[in-house]
Every structure is written in C-alpha cells, then in structure tokens.
Design a protein around this motif. Sequence first.
Motif, PDB file in Angstrom:
ATOM      1  N   SER A   5       1.273  -1.414   0.204  1.00 42.11           N
ATOM      2  CA  SER A   5       0.470  -0.100  -0.055  1.00 42.11           C
ATOM      3  C   SER A   5       1.211   1.029  -0.068  1.00 42.11           C
ATOM      4  N   LEU A   6       0.844   1.654  -1.347  1.00 44.57           N
ATOM      5  CA  LEU A   6       1.476   3.345  -0.964  1.00 44.57           C
ATOM      6  C   LEU A   6       0.617   4.952  -0.363  1.00 44.57           C
ATOM      7  N   ILE A   7       1.508   5.351  -0.241  1.00 44.24           N
ATOM      8  CA  ILE A   7       1.408   6.950   0.104  1.00 44.24           C
ATOM      9  C   ILE A   7       1.787   8.201  -0.392  1.00 44.24           C
ATOM     10  N   ASP A   8       0.661   9.248  -0.341  1.00 45.82           N
ATOM     11  CA  ASP A   8       1.798  10.334  -1.031  1.00 45.82           C
ATOM     12  C   ASP A   8       2.783   9.845  -2.696  1.00 45.82           C
ATOM     13  N   ILE A   9       1.095   8.769  -3.408  1.00 46.75           N
ATOM     14  CA  ILE A   9       1.218   9.204  -4.707  1.00 46.75           C
ATOM     15  C   ILE A   9       1.157  10.526  -5.769  1.00 46.75           C
ATOM     16  N   PRO A  10       2.569  10.648  -5.783  1.00 51.51           N
ATOM     17  CA  PRO A  10       2.530  11.860  -6.854  1.00 51.51           C
ATOM     18  C   PRO A  10       0.978  12.598  -8.088  1.00 51.51           C
ATOM     19  N   THR A  11       0.288  13.705  -7.684  1.00 46.47           N
ATOM     20  CA  THR A  11      -0.405  13.668  -8.325  1.00 46.47           C
ATOM     21  C   THR A  11      -1.013  13.586  -9.970  1.00 46.47           C
ATOM     22  N   ASP A  12      -0.045  13.024 -10.676  1.00 47.12           N
ATOM     23  CA  ASP A  12       0.017  12.943 -11.800  1.00 47.12           C
ATOM     24  C   ASP A  12       0.489  12.241 -12.161  1.00 47.12           C
ATOM     25  N   THR A  13       0.675  10.442 -11.297  1.00 45.55           N
ATOM     26  CA  THR A  13       1.183   9.878 -11.484  1.00 45.55           C
ATOM     27  C   THR A  13      -0.512   9.375 -12.168  1.00 45.55           C
ATOM     28  N   THR A  14       0.523   8.168 -13.502  1.00 52.60           N
ATOM     29  CA  THR A  14      -0.908   7.380 -14.115  1.00 52.60           C
ATOM     30  C   THR A  14      -0.847   6.107 -14.106  1.00 52.60           C
ATOM     31  N   SER A  15       0.523   5.804 -13.435  1.00 54.53           N
ATOM     32  CA  SER A  15       0.794   4.065 -13.809  1.00 54.53           C
ATOM     33  C   SER A  15       2.009   4.459 -12.401  1.00 54.53           C
ATOM     34  N   VAL A  16       1.219   2.867 -12.001  1.00 53.29           N
ATOM     35  CA  VAL A  16       2.849   2.714 -11.071  1.00 53.29           C
ATOM     36  C   VAL A  16       3.196   1.447 -11.013  1.00 53.29           C
ATOM     37  N   GLU A  17       4.770   1.462 -11.013  1.00 48.57           N
ATOM     38  CA  GLU A  17       5.384  -0.538 -11.681  1.00 48.57           C
ATOM     39  C   GLU A  17       6.516  -0.430 -10.558  1.00 48.57           C
ATOM     40  N   ILE A  18       6.380  -1.522 -10.708  1.00 46.33           N
ATOM     41  CA  ILE A  18       7.370  -2.565  -9.187  1.00 46.33           C
ATOM     42  C   ILE A  18       8.091  -3.845 -10.189  1.00 46.33           C
ATOM     43  N   TRP A  19       9.660  -2.488 -10.033  1.00 47.09           N
ATOM     44  CA  TRP A  19      10.917  -3.803 -11.254  1.00 47.09           C
ATOM     45  C   TRP A  19      12.340  -4.654 -10.260  1.00 47.09           C
ATOM     46  N   ALA A  20      11.696  -5.109 -10.125  1.00 43.25           N
ATOM     47  CA  ALA A  20      12.965  -6.239  -9.407  1.00 43.25           C
ATOM     48  C   ALA A  20      14.679  -6.008  -9.922  1.00 43.25           C
ATOM     49  N   ARG A  21      14.843  -6.130  -9.370  1.00 42.39           N
ATOM     50  CA  ARG A  21      17.152  -6.374  -9.422  1.00 42.39           C
ATOM     51  C   ARG A  21      17.775  -6.414  -8.600  1.00 42.39           C
ATOM     52  N   ALA A  22      18.819  -6.859  -8.151  1.00 38.52           N
ATOM     53  CA  ALA A  22      19.800  -7.905  -7.430  1.00 38.52           C
ATOM     54  C   ALA A  22      20.286  -6.464  -6.278  1.00 38.52           C
ATOM     55  N   PRO A  63      19.914  -4.175 -19.120  1.00 42.38           N
ATOM     56  CA  PRO A  63      19.271  -4.132 -18.388  1.00 42.38           C
ATOM     57  C   PRO A  63      19.512  -4.889 -17.431  1.00 42.38           C
ATOM     58  N   HIS A  64      18.789  -4.627 -16.101  1.00 44.74           N
ATOM     59  CA  HIS A  64      19.489  -4.781 -14.565  1.00 44.74           C
ATOM     60  C   HIS A  64      17.710  -5.161 -14.088  1.00 44.74           C
ATOM     61  N   CYS A  65      16.913  -4.444 -14.735  1.00 47.57           N
ATOM     62  CA  CYS A  65      16.208  -4.549 -13.406  1.00 47.57           C
ATOM     63  C   CYS A  65      13.998  -4.900 -14.805  1.00 47.57           C
ATOM     64  N   TYR A  66      13.762  -5.560 -14.489  1.00 49.20           N
ATOM     65  CA  TYR A  66      12.921  -6.897 -14.452  1.00 49.20           C
ATOM     66  C   TYR A  66      11.883  -6.465 -14.238  1.00 49.20           C
ATOM     67  N   ARG A  67      10.444  -6.091 -14.864  1.00 44.67           N
ATOM     68  CA  ARG A  67       9.473  -5.930 -14.007  1.00 44.67           C
ATOM     69  C   ARG A  67       8.448  -7.502 -13.377  1.00 44.67           C
ATOM     70  N   VAL A  68       7.945  -6.477 -12.995  1.00 46.03           N
ATOM     71  CA  VAL A  68       7.170  -8.040 -11.591  1.00 46.03           C
ATOM     72  C   VAL A  68       5.618  -7.765 -11.914  1.00 46.03           C
TER      73      VAL A  68
END
Length: 260
Positions: A71-88, A108-113
Amino acid sequence: MTTRLPLFLVSLLSILLFAGAASAFELSTGYPKRTNTARSAPPPGLFDLAASDAGINRKDCFDAGQRWRFSLIDIPTDTTSVEIWARADATSCAPAAERSGTTEAKSPHCYRVAKLTAAQVDSGKEFELDNLSIVQAIDKKTNAESPLDAARVCKSDPMVPAEVHLHVLAFRGADVVGYTGGADSKPAEIDYVTLYDLAGPAAPTGLTTGAGEGLLTVKLNAKGAAPRDFKQYRAYCFHVAPKPASDAGASDAGASDAGA
C-alpha cells in the motif's frame, strides 16, 4: 538588531516550508504484509538477511496462494501508473537503460514484476504481488508478462540465496515522475529489500555409522552448511528382511543352510 518581515512574506515562507516538509512517495505504515503464510515481511530498512522466517523459500515459490500486499501513500498527483521492478541491488531502476522492454535498454538489470494503473494503487489501497513473479524477474531475467511456470521458475539447482530489491516507480506516461536524467534527479521510487533462497542445505559428507551399547552411532561432516539453511539433521533406519534359504533340490537336505 531585530529584523521584521512583512506578514505576507512570513505567510509565503510558511507555505514554502510546509510544502518542502511534505512526505515523499512511500509505503504505508505496516506494509508490505504477507498473506497465507507464517513467514514475515520486515519493515523497510530493517530487513535481516539471516532471518529464517523472511523472504521466499522453495515451498513459498510453489505456493500460488501466497501474496505480498503493498500500500502506498503520497503518490504524486500526476501519476498515471505505478510499476514494480526487481533487481539484485539498490541501484535505481528509473533510467530507461536499466529496464528491460524499453527502447533505451542496453544492459538491463531491472525486470518488471507488475504494472498497475493509478486507480489500482490510489493512496492507501492495497495491491498484491506473488512470489513466482518476483523470483522469475531476478533469476530468469524475464518480465512478469511472460507465462509463469512454477516447475521452471522454482527449480532450485543451481540457485543460491539472492537479495531482491523491489523498486516501486511512479510513472507519468512513459516517464518516471521526478526523473530528469541528471545527477540531481529525485525519482518517485521506493526500494524494498527481501530475498529468496530456493536451494536446500547441502548434504552432509563423511557419513559413517558404528555400533554402541544398544545404540547406533552416526557421525557426519556438516562443515560449510549455513545455520540458517536447516533446523536439524535426522537419521533414519529401516529393517532389511533376511535372504530366503536356498533350495538346491532333492539332494539338498538343508542341513548346511541355516538361512542366515
């Protein structure tokens, strides 16, 4: 000498200070949470890589019912999407060159979850991730859009314990909010750390048994085994039935065959 500011300047200064003190894009208090498991999800910044009840183990990986709840708070008002990326590691996933599936990605070292709309992650609303997509991103270097196959993703050999950084990014269209590409960029990004360990402990070596007074003694060499990888060793024994007596035919009186 006392300097006095006009009232309107004091008011303006107060507004600026209040705006500057506003909290940043972050996880809601108490998140993430784990569901359908006794394993824990430590608060950000308090993760203990030696904890035996945290992270993702082999059983977790195969368990489709387990979920990570964020769960997130203080999401920027102009946000259109949120993505979760994973890396080591903790290196930012904001630069497009770090992320797979972008035209700018070089190594690339980040892969989308996961990718969610702004409505799905509206301030305080829960969203979920599964273990399989997290492990796939790190170990198979594949975005979660690809079909998830537990038999392939959760295969333990030759996997070793791996640190996982889940980078939560707020996007405005195709751009990360707050990221300009410069050294002073402050992307709307959260770095949550966990780990997975899908490989079991190595088998002991030098196993020997011996007879004691009413006991069977077992000796083994467990050098190199990490204490967090196992709770105990168990030794099992089973009964071996005696070989049946041989029968050579009518000329065999059986006198010399005790059936030992």
